[in-house]
Design an enzyme around this catalytic site. Structure first.
Site, PDB file in Angstrom:
ATOM      1  N   GLY A  53       0.846  -1.183   0.000  1.00 54.94           N
ATOM      2  CA  GLY A  53       0.000   0.000   0.000  1.00 54.94           C
ATOM      3  C   GLY A  53       0.884   1.237   0.000  1.00 54.94           C
ATOM      4  N   ALA A  54       0.280   2.412   0.142  1.00 56.60           N
ATOM      5  CA  ALA A  54       1.034   3.658   0.053  1.00 56.60           C
ATOM      6  C   ALA A  54       2.154   3.732   1.089  1.00 56.60           C
ATOM      7  CB  ALA A  54       0.082   4.844   0.200  1.00 56.60           C
ATOM      8  N   LYS A 199      -2.444   0.203  11.264  1.00 64.74           N
ATOM      9  CA  LYS A 199      -3.248   0.951  12.235  1.00 64.74           C
ATOM     10  C   LYS A 199      -4.672   0.430  12.178  1.00 64.74           C
ATOM     11  CE  LYS A 199      -0.493   5.189  12.023  1.00 64.74           C
ATOM     12  NZ  LYS A 199      -0.481   6.635  11.724  1.00 64.74           N
ATOM     13  N   ALA A 238       1.953   9.483   3.538  1.00 67.67           N
ATOM     14  CA  ALA A 238       3.038   8.761   2.871  1.00 67.67           C
ATOM     15  C   ALA A 238       3.677   9.563   1.747  1.00 67.67           C
ATOM     16  CB  ALA A 238       2.508   7.429   2.348  1.00 67.67           C
ATOM     17  N   LYS A 288      -7.871   7.117  15.962  1.00 73.25           N
ATOM     18  CA  LYS A 288      -8.083   8.379  15.236  1.00 73.25           C
ATOM     19  C   LYS A 288      -8.764   8.145  13.897  1.00 73.25           C
ATOM     20  CE  LYS A 288      -4.411   7.528  12.473  1.00 73.25           C
ATOM     21  NZ  LYS A 288      -4.385   7.452  10.990  1.00 73.25           N
ATOM     22  N   ARG A 350      -6.877   9.249   4.315  1.00 72.84           N
ATOM     23  CA  ARG A 350      -7.843   8.550   3.457  1.00 72.84           C
ATOM     24  C   ARG A 350      -9.170   8.315   4.169  1.00 72.84           C
ATOM     25  NH1 ARG A 350      -4.819   2.836   2.726  1.00 72.84           N
ATOM     26  NH2 ARG A 350      -3.028   4.223   2.858  1.00 72.84           N
ATOM     27  N   ASN A 351      -9.166   8.210   5.520  1.00 69.71           N
ATOM     28  CA  ASN A 351     -10.418   7.977   6.230  1.00 69.71           C
ATOM     29  C   ASN A 351     -11.321   9.204   6.183  1.00 69.71           C
ATOM     30  OD1 ASN A 351     -10.277   5.182   7.754  1.00 69.71           O
ATOM     31  ND2 ASN A 351      -8.227   6.073   7.826  1.00 69.71           N
ATOM     32  N   GLN A 378      -9.207   1.805   6.938  1.00 65.57           N
ATOM     33  CA  GLN A 378      -9.113   1.088   8.208  1.00 65.57           C
ATOM     34  C   GLN A 378     -10.134   1.531   9.235  1.00 65.57           C
ATOM     35  OE1 GLN A 378      -5.609  -1.587   7.858  1.00 65.57           O
ATOM     36  NE2 GLN A 378      -7.526  -1.502   8.892  1.00 65.57           N
TER      37      GLN A 378
END
Length: 464
Positions: A53-54, A199, A238, A288, A350-351, A378
């Site tokens: 992934g990133a 995470k 990232a 978070k 991203r979230n 996630q």
């Protein structure tokens, strides 16, 4: 311009004195790690990233940039599954990125690799994620070209002799992949060292409620001692880290490994500190993400209203403070790292992006939580895990306004609402605003006072 490993190695010294550049200092850091692993001359230190992934790809690329020129002393490779195709639209965008970067364009021409991207753009050839990763392109981060990487698609070949394994998998995939890896390590004499970047958490409800983290999943799956498993996390994006924006992270775990690894991973633009509290920091990294999804929803639903976002921030931080007091004996030590990680995730993670897209109707829950071009979201699984865990009556605490005891989740209205939106799918995204406007909702200050003035700490939740 993306620097070569030789270019990074010959930088001038870093002004704070904590990081020394130059081939000599880099070689000293490699030699320190080699001594710790008992490496003989001619036997390179083997570092493997698992998952591309990133963040996993950037992490491997940073190591390659820093240490790749010392091929006789260290080998760096990354594993990802084969077969993931690149769709036509992404191939077209990738071609545009390549042609906008003269350094990348020249590199691909020198490597006789440019033609396949021309053919991919035209639809005359199918490109694959593992194929383009070798040229330095992560499918989840097309706009940020990396250095070329040694990519292995056979998991056994990638990990069987690894000294250091970097877990770049989502938490939802960590257990399964490491159970497979354990089969390849049965003949090993010494455990490898594993650094987890994941995470996310799972909830285990029997025999008593507790949180299971990725490092614990790895320990259970492989039998590798927890002394050899570490977590690295921090308030980082990232792509910005690879573009050398100043960043920091914290590596957590046993002192034997975390201190030398902090020195080994540290770079002029990437400060790495160390801490002994592995599991708690790992859980905070997942917490978070829960509230970042809600922040994205609020931003979209209020047309980026700074006032509305600040109201949400006050409530979500009070819930996070409340939850940290349940989980940690000394929660005040986590305040800085947790808020920093939350801040960057709300700004650009991203979230938060996922929450925005859901609220705008540009994504739907039926699409799942693995999104093309972004990877695994996630926070969705974390919402489920935290809700199920904190919904247990066995953990009940006194309600501030009622003469009874309630499960902790009853004092976390945002978490409850996110669970009903994302997991039960009973409510639409705009329910998050209704929750904030609920006249019966407690002042966030009161939730913090409950956390600080009552003995709500539940050590069983993070049994280590």
């Amino acid at each position: 311009m993306v620097e070569t490993s030789e270019g990074v190695a010959n930088n001038t010294a870093y002004s704070n004195g904590l990081v020394q550049s130059g081939n000599g200092a880099l070689e000293e850091k490699i030699d320190e790690m080699r001594r710790l692993f008992g490496k003989a001359d001619g036997d390179p230190l083997r570092i493997v990233g698992v998952g591309a992934g990133a963040w996993g790809s950037v992490f491997a690329a940073m190591l390659q940039d820093a240490y790749g020129s010392f091929r006789n002393k260290v080998q760096i490779r990354i594993w990802r599954r084969a077969g993931r195709s690149v769709d036509r639209a992404t191939a077209e965008h990738l071609f545009e990125v390549i042609n906008s970067r003269e350094d990348v364009l020249r590199r691909l021409i020198r490597r006789c690799a440019y033609l396949k991207y021309v053919e991919g753009r035209l639809g005359d050839r199918m490109l694959y994620a593992d194929e383009i990763l070798k040229d330095g392109f992560c499918l989840n981060m097309i706009d940020t070209p990396l250095c070329p990487l040694k990519v292995v698609t056979n998991l056994q070949e990638a990990v069987w002799d690894a000294d250091i394994v970097i877990n770049g998998l989502p938490s939802t995939e960590t257990r399964g992949v490491f159970e497979e890896i354990s089969r390849y390590w049965k003949e090993r004499i010494a455990d490898p060292v594993i650094i987890s970047l994941a995470k996310g958490i799972e909830a285990e409800l029997e025999p008593e409620p507790r949180i299971i983290t990725p490092t614990q999943m790895i320990n259970r799956a492989t039998g590798v001692s927890m002394e050899n498993i570490l977590y690295l996390g921090g308030p980082n994006i990232a792509s910005e880290i690879y573009n050398k924006e100043y960043a920091n992270a914290r590596i957590c775990g046993a002192e034997k490994w975390r201190k030398p690894l902090a020195r080994f991973l540290r770079q002029p633009h990437f400060m790495v500190w160390d801490n002994g509290d592995l599991v708690t920091h790992e859980v905070m990294g997942g917490l978070k993400n829960v509230y970042a999804i809600g922040a994205g929803m609020v931003a979209a639903l209020t047309n980026e209203s700074a006032t509305s976002k600040s109201v949400y921030f006050a409530h979500c931080t009070s819930e996070m403070i409340f939850i940290t007091h349940l989980l940690a004996e000394e929660p005040e030590k986590l305040a800085g790292p947790l808020l920093a990680d939350t801040y960057v995730t709300l700004l650009k993670g991203r979230n938060a992006w996922y929450g925005q897209k859901l609220a705008k109707g540009e994504l739907s829950l039926d699409m799942g939580d693995s999104i093309k071009g972004k990877g695994m979201i996630q926070g969705v699984s974390a919402v489920k895990a935290f809700y199920e865990l904190l919904g247990q009556s066995r953990l009940s605490i006194g309600h501030p306004n009622e003469n009874n005891h309630v499960a902790p989740v009853e004092l976390c209205p945002i978490l409850k609402t996110l669970y009903k939106i994302l997991i039960l799918r009973e409510l639409s995204s705009d329910a998050i605003l209704q929750t904030l406007r609920d006249e019966t909702m407690n002042d966030p200050r009161e939730r913090i006072e409950i956390a600080q003035s009552h003995a709500i700490y539940r050590p069983s939740l993070l049994r280590k």
